[in-house]
Structure formats: structure tokens, C-alpha cells
Write an enzyme that holds these catalytic residues in place. Structure first.
Site, mmCIF file in Angstrom:
data_model
loop_
_atom_site.group_PDB
_atom_site.id
_atom_site.type_symbol
_atom_site.label_atom_id
_atom_site.label_comp_id
_atom_site.label_asym_id
_atom_site.label_seq_id
_atom_site.Cartn_x
_atom_site.Cartn_y
_atom_site.Cartn_z
ATOM 1 N N GLY A 1 63.445 9.311 -23.594
ATOM 2 C CA GLY A 1 63.996 11.211 -22.285
ATOM 3 C C GLY A 1 62.464 10.933 -22.460
ATOM 4 N N ALA A 2 62.623 11.175 -20.859
ATOM 5 C CA ALA A 2 60.646 11.204 -20.462
ATOM 6 C C ALA A 2 59.818 12.638 -21.371
ATOM 7 C CB ALA A 2 60.618 11.383 -18.849
ATOM 8 N N ARG B 1 55.334 3.093 -24.501
ATOM 9 C CA ARG B 1 56.524 2.594 -23.444
ATOM 10 C C ARG B 1 56.183 3.142 -22.051
ATOM 11 N NH1 ARG B 1 62.443 5.459 -23.572
ATOM 12 N NH2 ARG B 1 62.922 3.612 -22.171
ATOM 13 N N GLN C 1 73.393 5.758 -22.752
ATOM 14 C CA GLN C 1 73.208 7.155 -23.602
ATOM 15 C C GLN C 1 73.672 8.125 -22.376
ATOM 16 O OE1 GLN C 1 70.612 5.007 -22.219
ATOM 17 N NE2 GLN C 1 68.812 4.888 -22.650
ATOM 18 N N ASP D 1 61.279 9.091 -14.577
ATOM 19 C CA ASP D 1 60.836 9.072 -15.970
ATOM 20 C C ASP D 1 59.141 8.549 -15.177
ATOM 21 O OD1 ASP D 1 63.318 7.986 -17.118
ATOM 22 O OD2 ASP D 1 61.702 7.834 -18.703
HETATM 23 O O1 MRU Z 1 65.521 5.394 -21.608
HETATM 24 P P1 MRU Z 1 65.414 6.206 -21.700
HETATM 25 O O2 MRU Z 1 66.646 6.615 -22.263
HETATM 26 O O3 MRU Z 1 64.201 7.171 -22.495
HETATM 27 O O4 MRU Z 1 65.763 6.750 -20.050
HETATM 28 C C1 MRU Z 1 65.753 8.250 -19.679
HETATM 29 C C2 MRU Z 1 66.250 8.362 -18.272
HETATM 30 O O5 MRU Z 1 66.031 7.174 -17.763
HETATM 31 C C3 MRU Z 1 66.271 9.872 -17.785
HETATM 32 O O6 MRU Z 1 66.602 10.343 -17.058
HETATM 33 C C4 MRU Z 1 64.158 10.353 -17.909
HETATM 34 O O7 MRU Z 1 63.391 10.315 -18.840
HETATM 35 C C5 MRU Z 1 64.506 11.543 -17.351
HETATM 36 S S1 MRU Z 1 64.534 12.546 -19.151
HETATM 37 C C6 MRU Z 1 64.695 13.998 -18.418
#
Ligand code: MRU
Length: 354
Positions: free
Chosen positions: A46-47, A88, A195, A236
Site C-alpha cells: 500500500g503506497a 517497488r 488484497q 500509488d
Molecule cells: O501492490 P499493493 O498491494 O501495494 O497495491 C496497493 C494499491 O494498489 C493501493 O490501492 C494503493 O497503494 C493505495 S493504498 C492507500
């Protein structure tokens, strides 16, 4: 609410999201390499959460640097910054966290190395605290766009687990619930890493918000039946023209919403907006291991050797986005770039409610 990440006894402790919902386990990182590894393996994801992890990873790595002065200290930090950035590529929050730490260091360059090490721990904790209050603000603004009785579609996890707390997309849902609005959330399972099924369903159930889990390819059918009132997703990296990189499948949701006349909102803290980047075409998109697609829960579901494309994110063009929920208010995609200006009267561009 469970803690996604915290600084404890000079270590970074993070909830292992790769094991949820079957096991609530924590990882104790004693060096920054382990933090970086955790980000890569999606143990923390999650970002905003990985931005916080990067800040804490830097503070942790900094403790082991042997330096006599500011120059030597910053030289020692460079490989730690690089280690965080290389984890990432899509989420801009890691870059944002590194830039914030660098700025903070330069503001305190007259301090001793020992004191700088302490300051970095304080600043990393501040990144976490700020994130929580930013999310509350996103929730307050965004909840005005949710009506009593609404059914909200969400994709991936932009919840508490993806942040320091409250989430971004889920913050609006939590505030709407606090305001007494009866809401129902439909969570896309979000293949390949699930997720939505593993994390969003789990945390919304814990928060007492009614949630229904669907496979990703069910969303269109429910929209056609009139069963979805609005969609809220996270991001992200959003570029200054309003293009949105988010979990793979978000683009499909955006296009489906447009087809069915359903508002499509993106919850975006300013830390996820890349004002330096002009368009979504420039966003680096992470490609992950084929195993995520050819297996489920460690069990192979596709023939050995099959060719796989596993893009972790896609880009939804700004034209599909109804508005952005940010900590400064709710804005149309075309107004996003105005947030860069210090002289802007935010009130003049804020959207009030639906
Ligand atoms: O690969 P991830 O689980 O890190 O992807 C997360 C997402 O795509 C979320 O929607 C994004 O990071 C926003 S979290 C507030």
C-alpha cells in the site's frame, strides 16, 4: 485497529500482511535490509504504508552509520536511500519519503551525527503520525460524497493496512459510518495477490462495515443491475494531469463506471501525487513474478512453463475520474495541478458534495 507498522525499541515492527487473514503475525526488523525485503515481498504494502516503512527503514539504517560529520553521514545514508527506492517502482510515496527525510536532514545539518540519528527516528515517527491525520482529513472530505444507503465498490486495499491507519478510500467509508450513514461495501477480490479478499474484507468486517466479496469480473454485472452507487479506490501514483496508477484492474473499474454513469472517486493523499510527472504514460509499472498468477495459496493452477504477464498496476486516464478525495478537499482532475500553487484559494476549486 491493528497497527500496520511502528518503531519499537529501536526496531521496526510491521504486521506481516502476506499472512493475513489466516495469521496475525509481526516481523521485527533489526536492519534496513529487512525493511526493504518486507516491502518487496508485500509483507508491508500500500503506497502510504511503504512510504512510512521507507522512512523508518532509513532511520533504522542510519543508526549503524559510523560518521564524524554531516557529509560522511549523508554519504552513508545514500545506499540506504537507494535500497528503499529500488524496492517497488510505482508508488511515488517511497520517493516522497526519501525527499522529505533529505530535506529534514539539510534543515538540521548543524547538528551532531548522534543527534541527527535521533532526529531521523523522530521524523520517521512523524511521517506515520502525519499519515494518520491526513487520512482522517481525506475521510472527512470524502464522506460528503457518500449518501445514506449507498453501496460502494472498492478495488485492492486502500485501507488501514495500506497506510499508518484509517486508510484513504476506507477513511471516507469509516467517517460516513461514524456519521450514521448506512453503507455497504463491495470488495473486488483483486487477483493475483487478493488484497481485496484477504485484507479489505478482513479490515472492513473488523470495523463493522457490511462487506460483500466478489471476483473482479463480477463488478460490471453488478453495475448493470444498479447494485453499485459509487466506486472509491486508492492510488500509488497520480500524475499532475490526474492520471491514476493503482492496482491492476482499477482501469477496468473506471471504464465500467463511466459506461454505467457511476461516480468513480480516487482517494489520494498529496504524498501520492507526483506533481513533477506530467502524465500517467510516464509512470513506471512494476511487473511481478509469474508465480503470483500461476499459483494460488502456493498451489499451482496453470501449466508449468506457461507465458505470463503480471503487471502489478495499471493507469486510469484522468477522464474517467469524477474527483479526488485529498486531505485538502475534493477536487476535479483538471484542478489537481493547482494544488502545487501556494497562492491558490482552495475554496474556489473545492467540490462540496454530490
Ligand atoms: O501492490 P499493493 O498491494 O501495494 O497495491 C496497493 C494499491 O494498489 C493501493 O490501492 C494503493 O497503494 C493505495 S493504498 C492507500
Amino acid at each position: 485497529m491493528v497497527k500496520t507498522i511502528e518503531w519499537k525499541d529501536n526496531k521496526v515492527v510491521m504486521l506481516d500482511q502476506s499472512k493475513l487473514p489466516n495469521e496475525v503475525a509481526y516481523i521485527t526488523c533489526t536492519d534496513h535490509h529487512r525493511v526493504a525485503e518486507g516491502i518487496k515481498r508485500l509483507e508491508i504494502r500500500g503506497a502510504p504504508a511503504i512510504g512510512i516503512a521507507a522512512a523508518m527503514g532509513i532511520a533504522l539504517g542510519a543508526q549503524g552509520i559510523k560518521a564524524e560529520n554531516f557529509e560522511e553521514f549523508t554519504e552513508g545514508l545514500q545506499p540506504i536511500f537507494d535500497a528503499m527506492i529500488s524496492t517497488r517502482p510505482t508508488a511515488v510515496n517511497i520517493h516522497w519519503a526519501v525527499e522529505r527525510i533529505k530535506r529534514y536532514l539539510f534543515q538540521n545539518k548543524e547538528e551532531t551525527v548522534d543527534h541527527l540519528k535521533k532526529l531521523l527516528i523522530m521524523e520517521a515517527n512523524k511521517v506515520l503520525e502525519d499519515d494518520i491525520s491526513i487520512n482522517r482529513a481525506i475521510g472527512q472530505w470524502g464522506a460528503a460524497f457518500i449518501r445514506d444507503g449507498d453501496t460502494i465498490l472498492t478495488h485492492c486495499n486502500a485501507g488501514s493496512l495500506a497506510t499508518g491507519g484509517y486508510g484513504t478510500a476506507t477513511a471516507a467509508m469509516l467517517v460516513a459510518q461514524e456519521q450514521g450513514k448506512r453503507i455497504h461495501v463491495i470488495a473486488d477480490e483483486t487477483r493475483p495477490v487478493l488484497q481485496g479478499a484477504r485484507l479489505t474484507a478482513w479490515e472492513l468486517m473488523q470495523a463493522g462495515i457490511p462487506v460483500t466479496l466478489i471476483t473482479d469480473n463480477t463488478a460490471g454485472a453488478l453495475m448493470k443491475k444498479g447494485m453499485i452507487d459509487l466506486a472509491i479506490v486508492g492510488t500509488d501514483r497520480t500524475t499532475r494531469n490526474g492520471d491514476v496508477a493503482n492496482k491492476i484492474g482499477t482501469y477496468t473499474v473506471g471504464v465500467l463506471c463511466r459506461e454505467h454513469g457511476i461516480p468513480f472517486y480516487v482517494a489520494a493523499p498529496l504524498s501520492s501525487i507526483d506533481f513533477k510527472m506530467s502524465s500517467g504514460d510516464l509512470i513506471p509499472i512494476e511487473e511481478r513474478d509469474a508465480d503470483e498468477v500461476t499459483t494460488i495459496g502456493g498451489r499451482r493452477i496453470a501449466p508449468e512453463g506457461v507465458h505470463v504477464i503480471n503487471l502489478a498496476f495499471d493507469v486510469t486516464p484522468a477522464k474517467y475520474v469524477t474527483a479526488f478525495f485529498t486531505e485538502k478537499g475534493v477536487f476535479r482532475p483538471g484542478d489537481l495541478k493547482k494544488l502545487m500553487r501556494e497562492d491558490i484559494d482552495l475554496e474556489s476549486i473545492r467540490l462540496k458534495n454530490i
